[in-house]
Scaffold this active site. Structure first.
Site, PDB file in Angstrom:
ATOM      1  NE  ARG A 388      -4.069  -1.961   2.163  1.00 41.43           N
ATOM      2  CZ  ARG A 388      -5.107  -2.048   2.979  1.00 41.43           C
ATOM      3  NH1 ARG A 388      -5.290  -1.140   3.925  1.00 41.43           N
ATOM      4  NH2 ARG A 388      -5.979  -3.032   2.863  1.00 41.43           N
ATOM      5  CG  ASN A 424      -0.738  -6.982  -0.390  1.00 42.51           C
ATOM      6  OD1 ASN A 424      -1.433  -7.826  -0.948  1.00 42.51           O
ATOM      7  ND2 ASN A 424      -1.193  -6.226   0.597  1.00 42.51           N
ATOM      8  CD  GLU A 425      -4.431  -4.767  -0.355  1.00 47.17           C
ATOM      9  OE1 GLU A 425      -4.250  -3.787   0.397  1.00 47.17           O
ATOM     10  OE2 GLU A 425      -5.223  -5.679  -0.087  1.00 47.17           O
ATOM     11  CG  ASN A 426       2.605  -2.792  -4.689  1.00 47.32           C
ATOM     12  OD1 ASN A 426       2.805  -3.940  -5.052  1.00 47.32           O
ATOM     13  ND2 ASN A 426       3.046  -2.338  -3.530  1.00 47.32           N
TER      14      ASN A 426
END
Length: 820
Positions: A388, A424-426
């Protein structure tokens, strides 16, 4: 089979510990800690004896591993501490090797760390999850020359460590992440003695062809202090899984630069590592120079895996459906500071549930976990904490590359690892004013290239960043059918659509939250509000409990009953998807998070199949019924003491089992035999309609698998009285053992009818000499918690003295209970 694996694992641990004991010692005891910053290093110096009477008065004695946030991470009334903390101890340091080097080996410390010997700073490190070492040799030698070494410190050496988990935008992971960025010495710290020539890292590449007939083994090593040595003698032995020595090499070496190639050989028909039979070989290395010897032992495994393009996953030439889950390093009462015993318990529970794959979210985890995955036969996706927040600057990007390099080099030899995760969830912005997709793509390509350069043998992957899905080898989109979006019945069609977009598809993260001990007679009610066909991904704001489109995560009851149906549906569908490589349920265990203060257990992500203290939820057994072979049977509702409905209403009794058939008995009367059929939803056909009257019901099931029989039984009350809104609470002690009492609050309406759908938030408190067991992040270990079916429990230490426990709730009178 599981008992054999367990015995094998225990033997491997014993061998490993025996070898480690030659030159390494865990520094677990005699530490002191203060959770704040100091004016300078001198304030942390502790001499032998009583110490300085004018020093800070609030140092506390602790053991390692230790986390700043052991309890405040799940304290409902505060935001967890992010800042500096100091540790100190005085230890004996006597290196047995002539001209040897003395190291402090950190298995992980959060998040920025500085190390001092007396008042001399010897090293610093940024990053909370990889291993690293500090060479303290010279600083120790210098300190021993000071008069205070013998006079004030009585021959011990002061070791002082400052850890800091303050928020820092130029550091991974982002504080926007759905997990706590913990602080402290939360993994083991080791005192290591090395001879002058030692091994820093060993890289053992064990490969085998798809048929499993020819194995190849190459061993490279990176040495320490090699510039001081001209020649050395090397011995390498390869021991097969049965303990037989199958290869012995003796050679002299005089080239020490870089990662030196020590051995390259072939192994005919090696015993293969697999999830069913995780055979491991052992490489024993002995390196001698100037009459001193360094020894090292390393486990390896031969296996061949492939994510088939537009197809499933194979290992050793055979299709394997990856049946996975996720893990955060987090536990009740200790946060990230899990002991080895806790880690063993957790991983054995995963194997008991039938797991053969795990994604370690979202950072490099303890070497102990990887050793367990190797010995238990659990395949691994391990990733760096680029999670994130977007993309930072040069310092931020350099840290990500350093973390990836360290993770790969430190865990290179584990046969369980098949994927290096790059992020993850970039696609989730927030930390920086700029959010540039092309810059994120460029950085992702750099990480992907670095991973393949460091380790060509493994795949790369990311989760949820669609504009980077073409960069990595394996992609996992966001699919939360029946929770953040859509209905769980859409799961297969949505997955098929995502599979068609990817060369190699793997679905990690699915499921939903469940408040342990909360059950529902009509769990799927919220689905009536949900619009189908609108996708099943997670979007901005979906995790919020307010506003936005109708979704189960906001509008559902958070019951175990609903999640049981969701999981049951997913698992039965996965059996009919021949193209599917596998999935991983999110997560195995509830864990703490700073961004969910209003959950039924505040600051806890409650999607686990077990609670934060290893208590199993009902969903554990659903997975077991699909994923295991050892006969099992479980009646749904062990934590559901009272069901409700009209007089004579038929209620479904569900049984989860991997057996061929099961027979249900209600108060001693048979309700017939049912055959198991995985595609007969729910409960694979093992469900009975039972007309119920007010009173007590005893349910017993007898299940058969071949000649084997297993049973399960529960007792429940059936309530027919209808209730209005809660108007009063009661508080009673329901048990006591070993000085620990359990108290239970219940909510009743004006007619004193138990309100079985009440979900009020209640607050426990205590006055007196006892102590509430709170801030555990569990349904029975939080001072603030939502009721589950009109009740809630908490435990307290009585200390054999008097206390008064109270419980309060908004718009309800507070009640009190004397505990003698």
């Amino acid at each position: 089979m599981f008992k054999k694996i367990k015995l094998l694992f225990l033997c491997l641990i014993a061998v490993s510990q025996a070898l480690q004991a030659q030159n390494s010692k865990r520094l677990n005891t005699d530490w002191e800690f203060v959770k704040q910053d100091l004016g300078g290093i001198w304030e942390a110096v502790r001499t032998a004896g009583k110490g300085n009477p004018e020093e800070l008065p609030f140092w506390q004695k602790v053991n390692l591993p230790h986390c700043f946030n052991a309890t405040d991470a799940t304290n409902p009334d505060v935001h967890y501490y992010q800042g500096p903390g100091w540790y100190r101890t005085n230890i004996d340091i006597e290196n047995p090797y002539t001209n040897g080097r003395t190291l402090l080996h950190f298995e992980g410390a959060g998040q920025k760390t500085e190390i001092y010997i007396y008042t001399t700073k010897v090293a610093s490190h940024v990053g909370g999850y990889e291993e690293w070492t500090a060479d303290i040799t010279d600083a120790v030698a210098a300190f021993k020359k000071l008069p205070v070494y013998k006079t004030q410190f009585k021959g011990k050496v002061p070791v002082i460590i400052r850890c800091d988990n303050s928020r820092d935008l130029e550091m991974m992971p982002s504080s926007l992440s759905d997990f706590n960025v913990y602080g402290g010495l939360y993994r083991y710290l080791n005192l290591v003695y090395n001879p002058p020539l030692a091994v820093d890292k060993i890289f053992a590449n064990a490969s085998v062809d798809a048929k499993g007939s020819l194995g190849k083994l190459s061993i490279k090593a990176r040495l320490l202090n090699a510039d001081q040595i001209k020649t050395a003698t090397l011995k390498i032995n390869l021991v097969d899984p049965s303990g037989k020595n199958v290869l012995s090499i003796d050679k002299s070496i005089n080239t020490f630069k870089g990662d030196s190639l020590l051995l390259e050989t072939s192994v005919k028909s090696p015993k293969l590592w697999s999830t069913e039979l995780p055979h491991q070989y052992e490489v024993k290395l002995s390196l001698s120079a100037n009459g001193q010897t360094y020894q090292l032992s390393q486990k390896i495994g031969f296996r061949h895996f492939e994510f088939v393009k537009k197809g499933p996953f194979t290992i050793n030439g055979k299709r394997l459906l990856l049946r996975g889950t996720h893990r955060h390093e987090d536990h009740a009462g200790v946060a990230a500071a899990m002991t080895e015993e806790m880690m063993v318990t957790e991983m054995k529970m995963m194997k008991e549930m039938g797991v053969n794959f795990i994604r370690l979210g979202h950072y490099q985890q303890s070497r102990i976990i990887l050793d367990l995955c190797d010995s238990l036969g659990i395949l691994v996706w391990e990733e760096i904490p680029w999670c994130r927040g977007g993309l930072g600057g040069a310092v931020y990007q350099a840290q990500g590359k350093r973390m990836l390099t360290n993770m790969i080099e430190q865990h290179y030899n584990h046969p369980s690892i098949i994927i290096w995760g790059l992020g993850n969830e970039n696609d989730w912005p927030g930390d920086f004013s700029e959010f540039d997709k092309e810059k994120i793509r460029t950085y992702m390509k750099e990480l992907n290239n670095l991973s393949h350069q460091l380790d060509p043998s493994r795949s790369t992957a990311i989760r949820r960043c669609d504009f980077c899905r073409d960069i990595v080898d394996v992609y996992s989109p966001s699919i939360w059918a029946g929770w953040y979006r859509g209905n769980y019945t859409e799961y297969k069609s949505v997955s098929q659509g995502e599979f068609d977009k990817s060369d190699r598809f793997l679905h990690v993260e699915w499921g939903g939250d469940s408040h342990a001990r909360r059950h529902s007679e009509n769990p799927d009610n919220a689905l009536l509000k949900i619009r189908q066909g609108g996708g099943a991904d997670e979007r901005a704001g979906d995790a919020s409990l307010y506003g936005g489109a109708a979704r189960v995560s906001k509008d559902g009851d958070w019951s175990e009953s609903y999640i049981a149906n969701l999981i049951d549906w997913h698992l039965k569908e996965q059996e009919t998807m021949p193209w599917l490589s596998g999935t991983a349920y999110w997560p195995f265990k509830d864990f703490s998070t700073p961004i969910r203060p209003e959950n039924p257990v505040p600051y806890v992500n409650q999607k686990g199949v077990i609670e934060r203290d290893f208590t199993k939820k009902e969903s554990f057994y659903i997975f077991q019924s699909y994923w295991t072979n050892i006969p099992m049977v479980h009646i749904y509702g062990h934590s559901w003491p009272v069901r409700w409905g009209a007089e004579g209403e038929e209620k479904m009794v569900k049984v989860y089992s991997n057996c061929d058939e099961a027979e249900l008995f209600v108060n001693g009367k048979s309700f017939g035999v049912k055959k198991r059929n995985s595609q007969d939803f729910p409960a694979a056909g093992l469900r009975w309609s039972v007309p119920m009257q007010k009173g007590t019901y005893h349910f017993k099931v007898v299940a058969k698998k071949g000649k084997l029989t297993v049973t399960d039984e529960i007792t429940q009350e059936y309530q027919t009285e209808k209730w209005a809104k809660p108007t009063q609470l009661t508080l009673n002690k329901i048990s006591e053992a070993d000085g620990v009492a359990t108290v239970e609050v219940k909510a009743y309406d004006a007619n004193k009818v138990l309100c079985l759908d009440a979900a009020n938030e209640v607050n426990f408190s205590l006055i007196g000499d006892g102590e509430l067991i709170k801030d555990q992040g569990t349904s029975t270990g939080s001072s603030k918690v939502q009721l589950y079916n009109g009740r809630a429990m908490i435990k307290l230490k009585t200390n054999q003295k008097k206390s008064i426990v109270s419980v309060s709730a908004k718009d309800l009178p507070t009640v009190f209970l004397n505990i003698e």
